[in-house]
Design a protein around this motif. Structure first.
Motif, PDB file in Angstrom:
ATOM      1  N   ILE A   1       1.285  -1.156   0.117  1.00  0.00           N
ATOM      2  CA  ILE A   1       0.045   0.039   0.237  1.00  0.00           C
ATOM      3  C   ILE A   1       0.926   1.558   0.217  1.00  0.00           C
ATOM      4  O   ILE A   1       0.531   2.299  -0.864  1.00  0.00           O
ATOM      5  CB  ILE A   1      -0.977   0.048   1.170  1.00  0.00           C
TER       6      ILE A   1
ATOM      7  N   THR B   1      -4.624  -0.444  -9.035  1.00  0.00           N
ATOM      8  CA  THR B   1      -5.395  -1.339  -8.694  1.00  0.00           C
ATOM      9  C   THR B   1      -4.091  -2.180  -8.006  1.00  0.00           C
ATOM     10  O   THR B   1      -3.243  -3.186  -8.456  1.00  0.00           O
ATOM     11  CB  THR B   1      -5.510  -1.794 -10.233  1.00  0.00           C
ATOM     12  N   VAL B   2      -4.660  -2.974  -7.407  1.00  0.00           N
ATOM     13  CA  VAL B   2      -4.763  -3.359  -6.483  1.00  0.00           C
ATOM     14  C   VAL B   2      -5.187  -4.282  -6.139  1.00  0.00           C
ATOM     15  O   VAL B   2      -6.745  -4.649  -6.075  1.00  0.00           O
ATOM     16  CB  VAL B   2      -4.386  -4.017  -4.435  1.00  0.00           C
TER      17      VAL B   2
ATOM     18  N   LEU C   1      -7.575  -9.888   2.264  1.00  0.00           N
ATOM     19  CA  LEU C   1      -6.966  -8.957   3.199  1.00  0.00           C
ATOM     20  C   LEU C   1      -6.342  -8.407   4.977  1.00  0.00           C
ATOM     21  O   LEU C   1      -5.289  -7.920   4.862  1.00  0.00           O
ATOM     22  CB  LEU C   1      -7.721  -7.651   2.921  1.00  0.00           C
TER      23      LEU C   1
ATOM     24  N   LEU D   1      -9.870  -0.822   3.283  1.00  0.00           N
ATOM     25  CA  LEU D   1     -10.934  -0.596   1.388  1.00  0.00           C
ATOM     26  C   LEU D   1     -10.405   1.132   1.884  1.00  0.00           C
ATOM     27  O   LEU D   1     -10.199   1.746   0.954  1.00  0.00           O
ATOM     28  CB  LEU D   1     -12.144  -1.176   1.698  1.00  0.00           C
TER      29      LEU D   1
ATOM     30  N   LEU E   1      -7.143   2.595   0.650  1.00  0.00           N
ATOM     31  CA  LEU E   1      -7.221   2.294  -0.494  1.00  0.00           C
ATOM     32  C   LEU E   1      -7.623   3.414  -1.323  1.00  0.00           C
ATOM     33  O   LEU E   1      -7.222   4.357  -2.224  1.00  0.00           O
ATOM     34  CB  LEU E   1      -7.241   0.871  -0.951  1.00  0.00           C
TER      35      LEU E   1
ATOM     36  N   LEU F   1      -9.053  -1.025  -5.596  1.00  0.00           N
ATOM     37  CA  LEU F   1      -9.013  -2.318  -5.329  1.00  0.00           C
ATOM     38  C   LEU F   1      -9.868  -3.428  -5.900  1.00  0.00           C
ATOM     39  O   LEU F   1     -11.223  -2.877  -6.242  1.00  0.00           O
ATOM     40  CB  LEU F   1      -9.775  -2.581  -3.703  1.00  0.00           C
ATOM     41  N   ASP F   2      -9.347  -4.136  -7.109  1.00  0.00           N
ATOM     42  CA  ASP F   2     -10.140  -5.188  -7.985  1.00  0.00           C
ATOM     43  C   ASP F   2      -9.998  -6.084  -7.005  1.00  0.00           C
ATOM     44  O   ASP F   2      -9.630  -7.397  -6.865  1.00  0.00           O
ATOM     45  CB  ASP F   2      -9.425  -5.331  -9.483  1.00  0.00           C
ATOM     46  N   CYS F   3     -11.202  -6.775  -6.643  1.00  0.00           N
ATOM     47  CA  CYS F   3     -11.797  -7.945  -5.829  1.00  0.00           C
ATOM     48  C   CYS F   3     -12.153  -9.499  -6.974  1.00  0.00           C
ATOM     49  O   CYS F   3     -13.465  -8.803  -7.275  1.00  0.00           O
ATOM     50  CB  CYS F   3     -12.403  -8.161  -5.055  1.00  0.00           C
TER      51      CYS F   3
ATOM     52  N   ARG G   1     -16.116  -2.074  -6.843  1.00  0.00           N
ATOM     53  CA  ARG G   1     -14.424  -1.601  -7.143  1.00  0.00           C
ATOM     54  C   ARG G   1     -15.190  -0.693  -6.531  1.00  0.00           C
ATOM     55  O   ARG G   1     -15.400   0.040  -6.395  1.00  0.00           O
ATOM     56  CB  ARG G   1     -14.465  -0.892  -8.182  1.00  0.00           C
ATOM     57  N   THR G   2     -12.946  -0.753  -5.223  1.00  0.00           N
ATOM     58  CA  THR G   2     -13.246   0.562  -4.197  1.00  0.00           C
ATOM     59  C   THR G   2     -13.029   1.868  -5.188  1.00  0.00           C
ATOM     60  O   THR G   2     -13.340   3.362  -3.621  1.00  0.00           O
ATOM     61  CB  THR G   2     -11.681   0.069  -3.001  1.00  0.00           C
TER      62      THR G   2
END
Length: 176
Positions: free
Chosen positions: A49, A57-58, A66, A77, A80, A87-89, A96-97
């Motif tokens: 981070i 993008t994480v 996480l 989150l 970020l 953040l791409d989960c 997306r965050t």
């Protein structure tokens, strides 16, 4: 500088193989993956981070990678999102965050989780008869003995010696 896509993974328990995790990240076109050495560490994530810039993008396979607590997860989150890091989960492809609504919902879910936990704890304590804090130093029988001795003008110090507790414990018990 062009935005980067960086993967992150951590084992959820000691000895867990991360092969499937790393495969899913690779299938999402993530070339650089940071792997936490142990389930409780977190140092690799902190370094990741810190090294990210706005627009990066994480990528994680699921949110539980996480953090192992919702509060810690939401804090990550929010950090970020505040820094402009997306953040791409992979388990939540539509969320997306970078979207402020997602962060707002996550904050509210965390607050709701804390409120529910607090209510359950209070309810459980009420139904079991427990109360918060240290248990009383004197049993009800000892308090009765202390009250009787005090009626005979015995000092708090004397009562404490007889009962084997501190003077302040006797004073607190008799003040109730």
């Amino acid at each position: 500088m062009a935005s980067r896509k960086i993967g992150y993974s951590r084992p959820l328990h000691a000895g867990e193989s991360l092969d499937a995790e790393l495969e899913s990240l690779a299938s999402a076109d993530v070339l650089n993956v940071v792997v936490e050495p142990s389930p409780r560490s977190g140092s690799a994530l902190a370094a990741l981070i810190a090294g990210c810039e706005s627009g990066d993008t994480v990528v994680v396979s699921s949110l539980d990678r996480l953090a192992d607590q919702v509060g810690a997860m939401v804090a990550i989150l929010v950090e970020l999102a505040d820094r402009g890091i997306v953040l791409d989960c992979l388990s939540l492809p539509d969320a997306r965050t970078a979207d402020p609504t997602v962060v707002t919902v996550l904050r509210e879910l965390d607050a709701a989780s804390r409120r529910l936990r607090s209510r359950r704890t209070r309810h459980g304590m009420q139904t079991s008869g427990n109360r918060p804090g240290r248990p009383p130093a004197l049993s009800p029988e000892q308090v009765a003995v202390a009250a009787e001795l005090r009626r005979f003008d015995r000092s708090y110090a004397h009562i404490a010696r007889v009962l084997g507790v501190s003077t302040s414990a006797v004073q607190r018990a008799l003040a109730r």
